[in-house]
Structures are given as structure tokens and as C-alpha cells.
Scaffold this active site. Structure first.
Site, PDB file in Angstrom:
ATOM      1  N   ASP A   1       0.818  -1.210   0.000  1.00 31.38           N
ATOM      2  CA  ASP A   1       0.000   0.000   0.000  1.00 31.38           C
ATOM      3  C   ASP A   1       0.851   1.259   0.000  1.00 31.38           C
ATOM      4  O   ASP A   1       0.607   2.185  -0.762  1.00 31.38           O
ATOM      5  CB  ASP A   1      -0.985  -0.004   1.190  1.00 31.38           C
ATOM      6  CG  ASP A   1      -0.313  -0.222   2.537  1.00 31.38           C
ATOM      7  OD1 ASP A   1       0.921  -0.441   2.587  1.00 31.38           O
ATOM      8  OD2 ASP A   1      -1.021  -0.193   3.567  1.00 31.38           O
TER       9      ASP A   1
ATOM     10  N   ASP B   1       6.973   3.937   3.350  1.00 29.39           N
ATOM     11  CA  ASP B   1       7.161   4.969   4.369  1.00 29.39           C
ATOM     12  C   ASP B   1       8.631   4.952   4.804  1.00 29.39           C
ATOM     13  O   ASP B   1       9.470   5.588   4.177  1.00 29.39           O
ATOM     14  CB  ASP B   1       6.180   4.707   5.513  1.00 29.39           C
ATOM     15  CG  ASP B   1       6.229   5.769   6.581  1.00 29.39           C
ATOM     16  OD1 ASP B   1       6.943   6.772   6.405  1.00 29.39           O
ATOM     17  OD2 ASP B   1       5.554   5.612   7.620  1.00 29.39           O
TER      18      ASP B   1
ATOM     19  N   LYS C   1       5.743   8.134   0.517  1.00 29.65           N
ATOM     20  CA  LYS C   1       5.836   9.396   1.255  1.00 29.65           C
ATOM     21  C   LYS C   1       7.099  10.152   0.892  1.00 29.65           C
ATOM     22  O   LYS C   1       8.138   9.551   0.610  1.00 29.65           O
ATOM     23  CB  LYS C   1       5.838   9.108   2.759  1.00 29.65           C
ATOM     24  CG  LYS C   1       4.474   8.709   3.254  1.00 29.65           C
ATOM     25  CD  LYS C   1       4.386   8.774   4.752  1.00 29.65           C
ATOM     26  CE  LYS C   1       3.111   8.116   5.207  1.00 29.65           C
ATOM     27  NZ  LYS C   1       3.029   7.997   6.658  1.00 29.65           N
TER      28      LYS C   1
ATOM     29  N   ASP D   1      -4.859   1.654   7.204  1.00 28.06           N
ATOM     30  CA  ASP D   1      -5.563   1.728   8.488  1.00 28.06           C
ATOM     31  C   ASP D   1      -4.868   2.631   9.489  1.00 28.06           C
ATOM     32  O   ASP D   1      -3.689   2.969   9.362  1.00 28.06           O
ATOM     33  CB  ASP D   1      -5.616   0.341   9.120  1.00 28.06           C
ATOM     34  CG  ASP D   1      -4.252  -0.086   9.666  1.00 28.06           C
ATOM     35  OD1 ASP D   1      -3.284  -0.128   8.879  1.00 28.06           O
ATOM     36  OD2 ASP D   1      -4.137  -0.341  10.884  1.00 28.06           O
TER      37      ASP D   1
ATOM     38  N   ARG E   1     -10.001   1.196   6.845  1.00 24.95           N
ATOM     39  CA  ARG E   1      -9.601   0.582   5.568  1.00 24.95           C
ATOM     40  C   ARG E   1     -10.723   0.688   4.539  1.00 24.95           C
ATOM     41  O   ARG E   1     -10.491   0.637   3.340  1.00 24.95           O
ATOM     42  CB  ARG E   1      -9.262  -0.896   5.769  1.00 24.95           C
ATOM     43  CG  ARG E   1      -8.076  -1.142   6.687  1.00 24.95           C
ATOM     44  CD  ARG E   1      -7.607  -2.572   6.547  1.00 24.95           C
ATOM     45  NE  ARG E   1      -6.758  -3.016   7.652  1.00 24.95           N
ATOM     46  CZ  ARG E   1      -5.452  -2.812   7.719  1.00 24.95           C
ATOM     47  NH1 ARG E   1      -4.837  -2.155   6.767  1.00 24.95           N
ATOM     48  NH2 ARG E   1      -4.758  -3.269   8.748  1.00 24.95           N
TER      49      ARG E   1
HETATM   50  P1  IMP Z   1       7.461   1.130   6.215  1.00 19.91           P
HETATM   51  O1  IMP Z   1       7.968  -0.241   6.601  1.00 19.91           O
HETATM   52  O2  IMP Z   1       7.775   2.182   7.243  1.00 19.91           O
HETATM   53  O3  IMP Z   1       7.817   1.545   4.811  1.00 19.91           O
HETATM   54  O4  IMP Z   1       5.903   1.090   6.332  1.00 19.91           O
HETATM   55  C1  IMP Z   1       5.116   0.433   5.479  1.00 19.91           C
HETATM   56  C2  IMP Z   1       3.878  -0.095   6.162  1.00 19.91           C
HETATM   57  O5  IMP Z   1       3.455   0.705   7.274  1.00 19.91           O
HETATM   58  C3  IMP Z   1       2.800  -0.027   5.151  1.00 19.91           C
HETATM   59  O6  IMP Z   1       2.671  -1.264   4.491  1.00 19.91           O
HETATM   60  C4  IMP Z   1       1.587   0.357   5.937  1.00 19.91           C
HETATM   61  O7  IMP Z   1       0.895  -0.801   6.349  1.00 19.91           O
HETATM   62  C5  IMP Z   1       2.096   1.093   7.155  1.00 19.91           C
HETATM   63  N1  IMP Z   1       2.016   2.560   6.978  1.00 19.91           N
HETATM   64  C6  IMP Z   1       3.022   3.417   6.723  1.00 19.91           C
HETATM   65  N2  IMP Z   1       2.593   4.689   6.611  1.00 19.91           N
HETATM   66  C7  IMP Z   1       1.257   4.621   6.796  1.00 19.91           C
HETATM   67  C8  IMP Z   1       0.217   5.625   6.777  1.00 19.91           C
HETATM   68  O8  IMP Z   1       0.410   6.829   6.550  1.00 19.91           O
HETATM   69  N3  IMP Z   1      -1.034   5.157   7.018  1.00 19.91           N
HETATM   70  C9  IMP Z   1      -1.330   3.850   7.247  1.00 19.91           C
HETATM   71  N4  IMP Z   1      -0.388   2.898   7.257  1.00 19.91           N
HETATM   72  C10 IMP Z   1       0.894   3.280   7.038  1.00 19.91           C
HETATM   73 MG    MG Z   2      -0.891  -1.042   8.085  1.00 18.91          MG
END
Ligand code: IMP
Ligand code: MG
Length: 195
Positions: free
Chosen positions: A117, A120, A148, A176, A182
Site C-alpha cells: 500500500d 514509508d 511518502k 488503516d 480501511r
Molecule cells: P514502512 O515499513 O515504514 O515503509 O511502512 C510500510 C507499512 O506501514 C505499510 O505497508 C503500511 O501498512 C504502514 N504505513 C506506513 N505509513 C502509513 C500511513 O500513513 N497510514 C497507514 N499505514 C501506514
Molecule cells: Mg498497516
């Protein structure tokens, strides 16, 4: 006799009450996914030789995205899900990434497309890519609906990005907060008091 209620509308009224603003509406999401589908299909068609494709959606946030995306991919492929939970409960900052689920044991020589999705911190994608690469696939590509605008996201290798968005916490269209929201059909930013 069972009474039928318009529970969908009712649910959305509750969900929408917590949303401060819509960042990307459902029409823009649909249009962009259609073009992402065309882009991915063209790239798959250009891969030389017979290639077996496997899509790996990351649960739970990608469920709606992948359901819409695959209907724009005419190729033959299999799907095998993995899960990662980086924001357990009421958190808006990632806390490490346990990978859950069974990595398919026949990935050797296959073309793998990870679908998530949002990108981040990049922790989820890096962790899952590393795990999959141990199985000697022919290629690993990554497709995310949202990315992001922060250094760690922008420096994580990613082949297909739906939308680049500001560094805000977003919900809806599968994403979520504490497991909720969701079902919002658009992507929005929550009111401060809902966090
Ligand atoms: P990362 O591992 O920090 O890149 O985060 C990725 C996961 O964190 C995604 O697959 C999302 O499930 C969750 N996530 C990151 N940012 C958001 C947000 O702004 N809203 C909701 N879920 C997020
Ligand atoms: Mg999530």
C-alpha cells in the site's frame, strides 16, 4: 424476517466523521491504477523468454489496491500473500518489521512483483525483498500505491509508484489506523483528535 439496513452508508458516515480532508479521491485512484496496470503489463510483455510471474501482496494494507490492480493485468500469474505488521495498534511510527506467512518455496527463476500500500520508512519492503531474494528469483520488482516524501522512502528501490504524497499519516483504500478506516473508498488524512 431479517431487517435489511443500509449498513455500508452508515459505516462510512462514522468513518468520514474522523477524516480531516481527502487527499486522493476514488476517481483519481482508479485512473492511476489503470495506468499502473498498463505500465506493468508492458514491462512484463518485454521480458525475454518464458517468464513465470508471481505477485506477492503484503497484507493487510494492500488488499484493496491489489484487487483493483490485478484486474488491469491480463498476464497469467499466481498470487501468494505475505504479511508484515510494522504499526501494531495505535502507532503512526514503524516499530520493526516481522514477516509473517509462508514464502513460496518455488521462487527460483520466477519474476516476483511485491505489491504494497505505502512506502514509508522502507523497512517493510527492504525486509521482504531480502527474504525473497534468498530464493533466487529471476527478478524482484516492487509496486506501491503511495510513497511518502521522506528520505528513507525515496532511497528505497521501488519500480512502480502510484502517487507521491506528503509525509502525513493517511488512511483509507486499505490503509488503516489501529485497524480502522480501511473501508474508506478515498485516501484521506485523519483529524488530530482521531489519532
Ligand atoms: P514502512 O515499513 O515504514 O515503509 O511502512 C510500510 C507499512 O506501514 C505499510 O505497508 C503500511 O501498512 C504502514 N504505513 C506506513 N505509513 C502509513 C500511513 O500513513 N497510514 C497507514 N499505514 C501506514
Ligand atoms: Mg498497516
Amino acid at each position: 424476517m431479517v431487517e435489511l439496513h443500509d449498513s455500508g452508508t452508515d459505516t462510512l458516515r462514522h468513518v468520514l466523521g474522523d477524516v480531516e480532508r481527502i487527499l486522493i479521491d476514488r476517481g483519481r485512484i482508479a485512473d492511476r491504477i489503470e495506468s499502473l496496470g498498463r505500465e506493468i503489463s508492458a514491462d512484463l510483455a518485454a521480458v525475454p523468454g518464458d517468464v513465470e510471474v508471481i505477485l506477492i501482496p503484503i497484507l493487510t494494507g494492500s488488499i484493496i489496491f491489489v484487487a483493483d490492480l490485478i484486474r488491469h493485468l491480463p498476464q497469467k500469474f499466481r498470487i501468494s500473500v505475505l504479511a508484515a505488521q510494522s504499526y501494531p495498534g495505535r502507532r503512526t511510527e514503524s516499530v520493526g518489521v516481522p514477516v509473517l506467512g509462508v514464502v513460496p518455496d518455488d521462487l527460483a527463476g520466477k519474476f516476483v512483483l511485491i505489491v504494497d500500500d505505502i512506502l514509508d520508512s522502507g523497512g517493510t519492503i527492504s525486509r521482504i525483498r531480502a527474504e525473497l531474494e534468498q530464493h533466487n528469483p529471476r527478478a524482484v520488482r516492487v509496486c506501491v500505491l503511495l510513497r511518502k516524501q521522506r528520505a528513507s522512502a525515496l532511497t528505497t528501490a521501488c519500480d512502480y509508484v502510484g502517487f507521491d504524497i506528503p509525509d502525513d499519516f493517511v488512511v483509507g483504500y486499505g490503509l488503516d489506523y489501529d485497524g480502522y478506516y480501511r473501508n474508506l473508498p478515498d485516501i484521506g488524512v485523519l483529524k488530530k483528535e482521531a489519532l
